[in-house]
Motif scaffolding. Structure first.
Motif, PDB file in Angstrom:
ATOM      1  N   SER A 107      16.579 -41.566 -38.197  1.00 44.63           N
ATOM      2  CA  SER A 107      17.207 -42.560 -37.330  1.00 44.63           C
ATOM      3  C   SER A 107      18.466 -43.112 -37.975  1.00 44.63           C
ATOM      4  CB  SER A 107      16.236 -43.714 -37.050  1.00 44.63           C
ATOM      5  OG  SER A 107      15.073 -43.264 -36.400  1.00 44.63           O
ATOM      6  N   GLU A 108      19.470 -43.363 -37.137  1.00 47.63           N
ATOM      7  CA  GLU A 108      20.705 -43.985 -37.607  1.00 47.63           C
ATOM      8  C   GLU A 108      21.473 -44.517 -36.413  1.00 47.63           C
ATOM      9  OE1 GLU A 108      24.660 -42.953 -40.322  1.00 47.63           O
ATOM     10  OE2 GLU A 108      22.940 -41.613 -40.311  1.00 47.63           O
ATOM     11  N   ASN A 109      22.030 -45.722 -36.564  1.00 45.47           N
ATOM     12  CA  ASN A 109      22.851 -46.345 -35.530  1.00 45.47           C
ATOM     13  C   ASN A 109      22.146 -46.411 -34.179  1.00 45.47           C
ATOM     14  OD1 ASN A 109      24.997 -46.642 -37.367  1.00 45.47           O
ATOM     15  ND2 ASN A 109      25.765 -44.582 -36.903  1.00 45.47           N
ATOM     16  N   GLY A 110      20.858 -46.744 -34.218  1.00 42.06           N
ATOM     17  CA  GLY A 110      20.104 -46.911 -32.975  1.00 42.06           C
ATOM     18  C   GLY A 110      19.683 -45.621 -32.312  1.00 42.06           C
ATOM     19  N   MET A 111      19.914 -44.488 -32.942  1.00 43.05           N
ATOM     20  CA  MET A 111      19.528 -43.193 -32.368  1.00 43.05           C
ATOM     21  C   MET A 111      18.508 -42.516 -33.269  1.00 43.05           C
ATOM     22  SD  MET A 111      21.886 -39.892 -31.385  1.00 43.05           S
ATOM     23  CE  MET A 111      22.620 -40.743 -29.993  1.00 43.05           C
ATOM     24  N   THR A 112      17.489 -41.951 -32.668  1.00 42.53           N
ATOM     25  CA  THR A 112      16.481 -41.209 -33.410  1.00 42.53           C
ATOM     26  C   THR A 112      16.495 -39.756 -32.967  1.00 42.53           C
ATOM     27  OG1 THR A 112      15.053 -43.152 -33.604  1.00 42.53           O
ATOM     28  CG2 THR A 112      14.015 -41.016 -33.950  1.00 42.53           C
ATOM     29  N   VAL A 113      16.550 -38.858 -33.934  1.00 40.31           N
ATOM     30  CA  VAL A 113      16.490 -37.420 -33.665  1.00 40.31           C
ATOM     31  C   VAL A 113      15.146 -36.914 -34.176  1.00 40.31           C
ATOM     32  CG1 VAL A 113      17.512 -35.161 -34.128  1.00 40.31           C
ATOM     33  CG2 VAL A 113      18.985 -37.163 -33.840  1.00 40.31           C
ATOM     34  N   VAL A 114      14.424 -36.221 -33.307  1.00 42.42           N
ATOM     35  CA  VAL A 114      13.091 -35.733 -33.643  1.00 42.42           C
ATOM     36  C   VAL A 114      13.071 -34.215 -33.515  1.00 42.42           C
ATOM     37  CG1 VAL A 114      10.640 -35.831 -33.075  1.00 42.42           C
ATOM     38  CG2 VAL A 114      12.061 -37.862 -32.779  1.00 42.42           C
ATOM     39  N   LEU A 115      12.532 -33.560 -34.526  1.00 39.98           N
ATOM     40  CA  LEU A 115      12.418 -32.106 -34.525  1.00 39.98           C
ATOM     41  C   LEU A 115      10.949 -31.718 -34.496  1.00 39.98           C
ATOM     42  CD1 LEU A 115      13.691 -29.250 -34.892  1.00 39.98           C
ATOM     43  CD2 LEU A 115      13.463 -29.613 -37.358  1.00 39.98           C
ATOM     44  N   ASP A 116      10.565 -30.939 -33.490  1.00 41.04           N
ATOM     45  CA  ASP A 116       9.220 -30.368 -33.445  1.00 41.04           C
ATOM     46  C   ASP A 116       9.193 -29.218 -34.439  1.00 41.04           C
ATOM     47  OD1 ASP A 116       6.838 -29.102 -32.927  1.00 41.04           O
ATOM     48  OD2 ASP A 116       7.048 -29.120 -30.744  1.00 41.04           O
ATOM     49  N   SER A 117       8.469 -29.410 -35.539  1.00 36.95           N
ATOM     50  CA  SER A 117       8.521 -28.446 -36.639  1.00 36.95           C
ATOM     51  C   SER A 117       7.480 -27.332 -36.532  1.00 36.95           C
ATOM     52  CB  SER A 117       8.345 -29.177 -37.982  1.00 36.95           C
ATOM     53  OG  SER A 117       7.127 -29.898 -38.000  1.00 36.95           O
ATOM     54  N   ALA A 118       6.696 -27.340 -35.456  1.00 41.21           N
ATOM     55  CA  ALA A 118       5.694 -26.283 -35.281  1.00 41.21           C
ATOM     56  C   ALA A 118       6.381 -24.980 -34.869  1.00 41.21           C
ATOM     57  CB  ALA A 118       4.673 -26.690 -34.226  1.00 41.21           C
ATOM     58  N   ILE A 119       6.109 -23.916 -35.594  1.00 41.18           N
ATOM     59  CA  ILE A 119       6.707 -22.615 -35.296  1.00 41.18           C
ATOM     60  C   ILE A 119       5.628 -21.682 -34.757  1.00 41.18           C
ATOM     61  CG2 ILE A 119       7.950 -20.631 -36.224  1.00 41.18           C
ATOM     62  CD1 ILE A 119       9.573 -23.169 -36.271  1.00 41.18           C
ATOM     63  N   THR A 120       5.715 -21.350 -33.466  1.00 40.57           N
ATOM     64  CA  THR A 120       4.785 -20.406 -32.885  1.00 40.57           C
ATOM     65  C   THR A 120       5.234 -18.989 -33.227  1.00 40.57           C
ATOM     66  OG1 THR A 120       6.020 -20.223 -30.818  1.00 40.57           O
ATOM     67  CG2 THR A 120       4.384 -21.993 -30.968  1.00 40.57           C
ATOM     68  N   GLU A 121       4.357 -18.028 -33.012  1.00 40.12           N
ATOM     69  CA  GLU A 121       4.722 -16.632 -33.266  1.00 40.12           C
ATOM     70  C   GLU A 121       5.886 -16.213 -32.375  1.00 40.12           C
ATOM     71  OE1 GLU A 121       2.726 -12.146 -33.406  1.00 40.12           O
ATOM     72  OE2 GLU A 121       1.526 -13.864 -32.774  1.00 40.12           O
ATOM     73  N   GLU A 122       5.894 -16.708 -31.137  1.00 36.15           N
ATOM     74  CA  GLU A 122       6.989 -16.371 -30.215  1.00 36.15           C
ATOM     75  C   GLU A 122       8.324 -16.895 -30.744  1.00 36.15           C
ATOM     76  OE1 GLU A 122       8.385 -17.139 -25.566  1.00 36.15           O
ATOM     77  OE2 GLU A 122       6.586 -18.098 -26.343  1.00 36.15           O
ATOM     78  N   LEU A 123       8.328 -18.160 -31.201  1.00 33.23           N
ATOM     79  CA  LEU A 123       9.566 -18.739 -31.730  1.00 33.23           C
ATOM     80  C   LEU A 123      10.010 -18.025 -33.000  1.00 33.23           C
ATOM     81  CD1 LEU A 123       8.963 -22.572 -31.246  1.00 33.23           C
ATOM     82  CD2 LEU A 123      10.603 -21.133 -30.026  1.00 33.23           C
ATOM     83  N   LEU A 124       9.037 -17.653 -33.841  1.00 32.61           N
ATOM     84  CA  LEU A 124       9.356 -16.932 -35.072  1.00 32.61           C
ATOM     85  C   LEU A 124      10.059 -15.622 -34.752  1.00 32.61           C
ATOM     86  CD1 LEU A 124       9.136 -16.530 -38.143  1.00 32.61           C
ATOM     87  CD2 LEU A 124       6.870 -15.536 -37.752  1.00 32.61           C
ATOM     88  N   LYS A 125       9.528 -14.878 -33.777  1.00 24.74           N
ATOM     89  CA  LYS A 125      10.117 -13.595 -33.425  1.00 24.74           C
ATOM     90  C   LYS A 125      11.487 -13.770 -32.783  1.00 24.74           C
ATOM     91  CE  LYS A 125       5.903 -10.828 -33.065  1.00 24.74           C
ATOM     92  NZ  LYS A 125       5.065  -9.973 -32.205  1.00 24.74           N
ATOM     93  N   GLU A 126      11.649 -14.807 -31.960  1.00 25.17           N
ATOM     94  CA  GLU A 126      12.955 -15.055 -31.354  1.00 25.17           C
ATOM     95  C   GLU A 126      13.992 -15.374 -32.430  1.00 25.17           C
ATOM     96  OE1 GLU A 126      12.821 -18.013 -28.333  1.00 25.17           O
ATOM     97  OE2 GLU A 126      11.450 -16.886 -27.052  1.00 25.17           O
ATOM     98  N   GLY A 127      13.582 -16.145 -33.437  1.00 26.94           N
ATOM     99  CA  GLY A 127      14.491 -16.472 -34.528  1.00 26.94           C
ATOM    100  C   GLY A 127      14.895 -15.245 -35.322  1.00 26.94           C
ATOM    101  N   ILE A 128      13.936 -14.354 -35.578  1.00 25.94           N
ATOM    102  CA  ILE A 128      14.233 -13.130 -36.322  1.00 25.94           C
ATOM    103  C   ILE A 128      15.140 -12.225 -35.497  1.00 25.94           C
ATOM    104  CG2 ILE A 128      13.196 -10.990 -37.189  1.00 25.94           C
ATOM    105  CD1 ILE A 128      10.852 -12.678 -38.181  1.00 25.94           C
ATOM    106  N   LEU A 129      14.923 -12.161 -34.189  1.00 21.02           N
ATOM    107  CA  LEU A 129      15.803 -11.366 -33.329  1.00 21.02           C
ATOM    108  C   LEU A 129      17.234 -11.888 -33.386  1.00 21.02           C
ATOM    109  CD1 LEU A 129      16.209  -9.145 -31.200  1.00 21.02           C
ATOM    110  CD2 LEU A 129      15.657 -10.855 -29.441  1.00 21.02           C
ATOM    111  N   ARG A 130      17.399 -13.207 -33.351  1.00 19.86           N
ATOM    112  CA  ARG A 130      18.735 -13.798 -33.450  1.00 19.86           C
ATOM    113  C   ARG A 130      19.391 -13.431 -34.769  1.00 19.86           C
ATOM    114  NH1 ARG A 130      19.877 -18.700 -30.406  1.00 19.86           N
ATOM    115  NH2 ARG A 130      20.781 -19.585 -32.298  1.00 19.86           N
ATOM    116  N   GLU A 131      18.609 -13.436 -35.846  1.00 17.61           N
ATOM    117  CA  GLU A 131      19.170 -13.131 -37.157  1.00 17.61           C
ATOM    118  C   GLU A 131      19.560 -11.657 -37.245  1.00 17.61           C
ATOM    119  OE1 GLU A 131      18.235 -14.024 -41.867  1.00 17.61           O
ATOM    120  OE2 GLU A 131      16.850 -14.710 -40.317  1.00 17.61           O
ATOM    121  N   ILE A 132      18.710 -10.768 -36.735  1.00 18.94           N
ATOM    122  CA  ILE A 132      19.037  -9.342 -36.734  1.00 18.94           C
ATOM    123  C   ILE A 132      20.292  -9.094 -35.905  1.00 18.94           C
ATOM    124  CG2 ILE A 132      18.273  -7.060 -35.929  1.00 18.94           C
ATOM    125  CD1 ILE A 132      15.406  -7.946 -36.628  1.00 18.94           C
ATOM    126  N   THR A 133      20.373  -9.751 -34.760  1.00 15.58           N
ATOM    127  CA  THR A 133      21.548  -9.607 -33.897  1.00 15.58           C
ATOM    128  C   THR A 133      22.807 -10.046 -34.634  1.00 15.58           C
ATOM    129  OG1 THR A 133      20.229  -9.986 -31.897  1.00 15.58           O
ATOM    130  CG2 THR A 133      22.602 -10.355 -31.727  1.00 15.58           C
TER     131      THR A 133
END
Length: 207
Positions: A107-133
């Protein structure tokens, strides 16, 4: 969190730059962050010395999120305790926060940024595809190919990277203007570490 939504183009830019699946704007962080509020004795003591016990008890049981939301805007939060109106500004409080399990927040200056840190298998594979690309696009440039050149992709891979290349070939072909994805080694070749896996990629102009 915030009151003003982002344009679709700005959301897409944030998602691309931060490599996140989706950006959502809402009016509060209560679903993701727990606030803990304690009295700042050096400011509250001189004003409400006899009421400090009541103030401490109130802050331990109140809706801390509502107080934090108010004072972070630069406004004064008011409450009546023991027949006295108590006023809190941000300087009167010691504010700390804890993220809910599975989330990371800042949080800073009245704004809060929240990151959902759970990585599903689908998200993991999408991330690897982006990196390979991304690696293949870099190799296209290094090999001196024109932007419109169609190519063949060669690969030697293991683990999740291998699964992504074999299962998501259509997406990969479309992303890098490729005609074929071939298990083997040919063309302009480089070795990469993608995620936890070693991957050898090769690119050549398609006939």
């Amino acid at each position: 969190n915030g009151k003003n939504d982002l344009s679709q183009s700005l959301k897409e830019l944030v998602e691309d730059e931060l490599n996140v699946k989706n950006v959502e704007i809402n009016d509060g962080s209560a679903d993701y962050v727990t606030y803990i509020v304690k009295p700042q004795l050096k400011t509250l003591g001189p004003k409400y010395g006899a009421k400090l016990g009541l103030i401490r008890s109130y802050l331990e049981t109140c809706d801390a999120g509502l107080i934090v939301e108010t004072v972070k805007k630069g406004e004064t939060f008011k409450v009546e305790l023991g027949g006295t109106e108590i006023e809190f500004t941000e300087n009167d409080l010691l504010i700390s926060s804890e993220s809910m399990p599975g989330f990371v927040s800042a949080s800073e200056n009245g704004m809060t940024v929240v990151l959902d840190s759970a990585i599903t298998e689908e998200l993991l594979k999408e991330g690897i595809l982006r990196e390979i690309t991304s690696k293949i696009q870099s190799m296209r440039k290094e090999a001196g190919f024109e932007v419109t050149d169609r190519i063949n992709i060669y690969y030697q891979a293991e683990g999740t990277a291998l699964s992504v290349i074999t299962e998501m070939q259509t997406e990969l072909l479309d992303a890098v203007l490729a005609v074929n994805v071939i298990c083997g080694s040919a063309g302009y070749i480089k070795e990469w570490e993608i995620g936890a896996d070693k991957v050898v990629l090769g690119v050549e102009k398609a006939e």
